[in-house]
Design a protein around this motif. Structure first.
Motif, PDB file in Angstrom:
ATOM      1  N   ASN A  21      63.472  10.691  51.164  1.00  0.00           N
ATOM      2  CA  ASN A  21      63.797  11.468  51.779  1.00  0.00           C
ATOM      3  C   ASN A  21      63.052  12.674  52.252  1.00  0.00           C
ATOM      4  O   ASN A  21      63.528  13.097  53.940  1.00  0.00           O
ATOM      5  CB  ASN A  21      64.580  12.463  51.116  1.00  0.00           C
ATOM      6  N   ASP A  22      61.739  12.954  52.528  1.00  0.00           N
ATOM      7  CA  ASP A  22      61.017  12.980  53.341  1.00  0.00           C
ATOM      8  C   ASP A  22      61.045  12.593  54.552  1.00  0.00           C
ATOM      9  O   ASP A  22      61.046  13.855  55.305  1.00  0.00           O
ATOM     10  CB  ASP A  22      59.484  13.679  51.880  1.00  0.00           C
ATOM     11  N   THR A  23      60.640  11.636  54.529  1.00  0.00           N
ATOM     12  CA  THR A  23      60.678  11.316  55.863  1.00  0.00           C
ATOM     13  C   THR A  23      61.749  10.973  56.309  1.00  0.00           C
ATOM     14  O   THR A  23      61.340  11.424  57.790  1.00  0.00           O
ATOM     15  CB  THR A  23      59.949   9.363  55.790  1.00  0.00           C
ATOM     16  N   LEU A  24      63.035  10.913  56.370  1.00  0.00           N
ATOM     17  CA  LEU A  24      64.011  10.697  56.854  1.00  0.00           C
ATOM     18  C   LEU A  24      64.033  11.788  57.264  1.00  0.00           C
ATOM     19  O   LEU A  24      64.685  12.289  58.620  1.00  0.00           O
ATOM     20  CB  LEU A  24      65.361  10.629  55.712  1.00  0.00           C
ATOM     21  N   SER A  25      64.046  13.378  56.128  1.00  0.00           N
ATOM     22  CA  SER A  25      64.379  14.947  56.593  1.00  0.00           C
ATOM     23  C   SER A  25      63.171  15.388  58.216  1.00  0.00           C
ATOM     24  O   SER A  25      64.070  15.561  58.766  1.00  0.00           O
ATOM     25  CB  SER A  25      63.944  15.491  55.724  1.00  0.00           C
ATOM     26  N   GLN A  26      62.001  15.009  58.116  1.00  0.00           N
ATOM     27  CA  GLN A  26      60.900  15.009  58.922  1.00  0.00           C
ATOM     28  C   GLN A  26      61.637  14.277  60.073  1.00  0.00           C
ATOM     29  O   GLN A  26      61.103  14.233  61.849  1.00  0.00           O
ATOM     30  CB  GLN A  26      59.662  14.239  58.554  1.00  0.00           C
ATOM     31  N   ARG A  27      61.952  13.069  60.645  1.00  0.00           N
ATOM     32  CA  ARG A  27      62.413  12.059  61.771  1.00  0.00           C
ATOM     33  C   ARG A  27      63.382  12.769  61.834  1.00  0.00           C
ATOM     34  O   ARG A  27      63.293  13.097  63.873  1.00  0.00           O
ATOM     35  CB  ARG A  27      62.863  10.487  61.394  1.00  0.00           C
ATOM     36  N   ARG A  28      64.503  13.370  61.284  1.00  0.00           N
ATOM     37  CA  ARG A  28      65.921  14.073  61.224  1.00  0.00           C
ATOM     38  C   ARG A  28      65.729  15.713  62.605  1.00  0.00           C
ATOM     39  O   ARG A  28      65.731  15.819  63.655  1.00  0.00           O
ATOM     40  CB  ARG A  28      66.211  14.039  60.796  1.00  0.00           C
ATOM     41  N   ALA A  29      64.496  15.867  61.645  1.00  0.00           N
ATOM     42  CA  ALA A  29      63.946  17.441  62.287  1.00  0.00           C
ATOM     43  C   ALA A  29      63.535  17.040  63.640  1.00  0.00           C
ATOM     44  O   ALA A  29      63.273  17.581  64.359  1.00  0.00           O
ATOM     45  CB  ALA A  29      62.929  17.950  61.042  1.00  0.00           C
ATOM     46  N   ASP A  30      62.655  15.989  63.308  1.00  0.00           N
ATOM     47  CA  ASP A  30      61.719  15.436  65.363  1.00  0.00           C
ATOM     48  C   ASP A  30      62.765  15.433  66.423  1.00  0.00           C
ATOM     49  O   ASP A  30      62.334  15.886  67.159  1.00  0.00           O
ATOM     50  CB  ASP A  30      60.665  14.568  64.602  1.00  0.00           C
ATOM     51  N   ALA A  31      63.421  14.617  65.666  1.00  0.00           N
ATOM     52  CA  ALA A  31      64.843  14.262  66.728  1.00  0.00           C
ATOM     53  C   ALA A  31      65.992  15.565  66.893  1.00  0.00           C
ATOM     54  O   ALA A  31      65.443  15.663  68.763  1.00  0.00           O
ATOM     55  CB  ALA A  31      65.968  13.824  65.638  1.00  0.00           C
ATOM     56  N   VAL A  32      65.882  16.573  66.922  1.00  0.00           N
ATOM     57  CA  VAL A  32      66.103  18.174  67.514  1.00  0.00           C
ATOM     58  C   VAL A  32      65.182  18.921  67.739  1.00  0.00           C
ATOM     59  O   VAL A  32      65.538  19.119  68.968  1.00  0.00           O
ATOM     60  CB  VAL A  32      66.984  18.263  65.758  1.00  0.00           C
ATOM     61  N   ARG A  33      64.402  18.749  67.488  1.00  0.00           N
ATOM     62  CA  ARG A  33      63.545  18.958  68.260  1.00  0.00           C
ATOM     63  C   ARG A  33      63.296  18.941  69.183  1.00  0.00           C
ATOM     64  O   ARG A  33      62.958  19.526  70.545  1.00  0.00           O
ATOM     65  CB  ARG A  33      61.821  18.865  67.141  1.00  0.00           C
ATOM     66  N   GLN A  34      62.506  16.547  69.581  1.00  0.00           N
ATOM     67  CA  GLN A  34      62.497  16.678  70.955  1.00  0.00           C
ATOM     68  C   GLN A  34      63.731  17.091  72.109  1.00  0.00           C
ATOM     69  O   GLN A  34      64.036  17.091  73.049  1.00  0.00           O
ATOM     70  CB  GLN A  34      62.843  15.390  71.176  1.00  0.00           C
ATOM     71  N   VAL A  35      65.725  17.253  70.888  1.00  0.00           N
ATOM     72  CA  VAL A  35      66.175  17.466  72.443  1.00  0.00           C
ATOM     73  C   VAL A  35      66.223  18.952  72.545  1.00  0.00           C
ATOM     74  O   VAL A  35      66.258  19.154  73.576  1.00  0.00           O
ATOM     75  CB  VAL A  35      67.597  17.245  71.714  1.00  0.00           C
ATOM     76  N   MET A  36      65.678  19.758  71.499  1.00  0.00           N
ATOM     77  CA  MET A  36      65.679  21.263  71.934  1.00  0.00           C
ATOM     78  C   MET A  36      64.813  22.021  72.355  1.00  0.00           C
ATOM     79  O   MET A  36      65.071  22.439  73.641  1.00  0.00           O
ATOM     80  CB  MET A  36      65.527  22.256  70.584  1.00  0.00           C
TER      81      MET A  36
END
Length: 178
Positions: free
Chosen positions: A113-128
């Motif tokens: 869950n820690d890894t998944l949540s970090q990857r999702r936050a990173d994906a949103v950051r890249q788009v933003m």
């Protein structure tokens, strides 16, 4: 009978008995902290919400809006919604740090869950990064796993699927200009 009861009630109300000596004492002021009231606006289906505390706005998007199950690649629908959020930040934001925080529910191992949540936050950051035009903005992405649930995942030991869905989210937090 009613006259007796009425008379007894009237005598009780008109002739109060003095409090016992043990009840008398100094009266102290009660001083209690006042907390900010945080109003939250939520979509009808619960998939999106927005709240404001002071100058800080939090836009929460459930993972169902952004990702396929157990994935961190953004959907086309997610990119469209992130464009809207970026427009809001560009119009209202004061610059500075914009936090992107990933969250999961309580299913699965903590490390996963820690890894998944970090990857999702990173994906949103890249788009933003490509959408924010406000000068002086710094984006910071962080995954919290299941450590900060928005609502309880369980009640009386039983899973709450609707709550788990609300806990699987990405929050975008920014400061508004005054």
């Amino acid at each position: 009978m009613f006259r007796s009861l009425s008379l007894a009630l009237a005598l009780t109300l008109t002739s109060p008995t003095p409090p016992p000596d043990s009840a008398l004492g100094a009266v102290e002021d009660l001083v209690l902290p006042v907390e900010d009231i945080i109003g939250e606006v939520e979509s009808l289906d619960g998939s999106e919400s927005e709240s404001q505390q002071g100058d800080e706005v939090t836009v929460a998007l459930t993972s169902d809006v952004l990702f396929a199950l157990d994935k961190w690649r953004l959907t086309a629908k997610a990119r469209q919604r992130l464009r809207q959020v970026a427009g809001q930040i560009n119009a209202e934001g004061a610059g500075g740090e914009v936090r992107i925080e990933g969250h999961t529910d309580d299913q699965g191992a903590d490390a996963y869950n820690d890894t998944l949540s970090q990857r999702r936050a990173d994906a949103v950051r890249q788009v933003m990064e490509g959408l924010l035009t406000l000068p002086g903005v710094t984006l910071r992405a962080r995954g919290f796993g299941e450590s900060r649930p928005k609502v309880p995942n369980l009640a009386e030991g039983k899973p709450l699927p609707g709550n788990r869905a609300r806990n699987r989210r990405v929050e975008i937090v920014y400061t508004i200009k005054r």
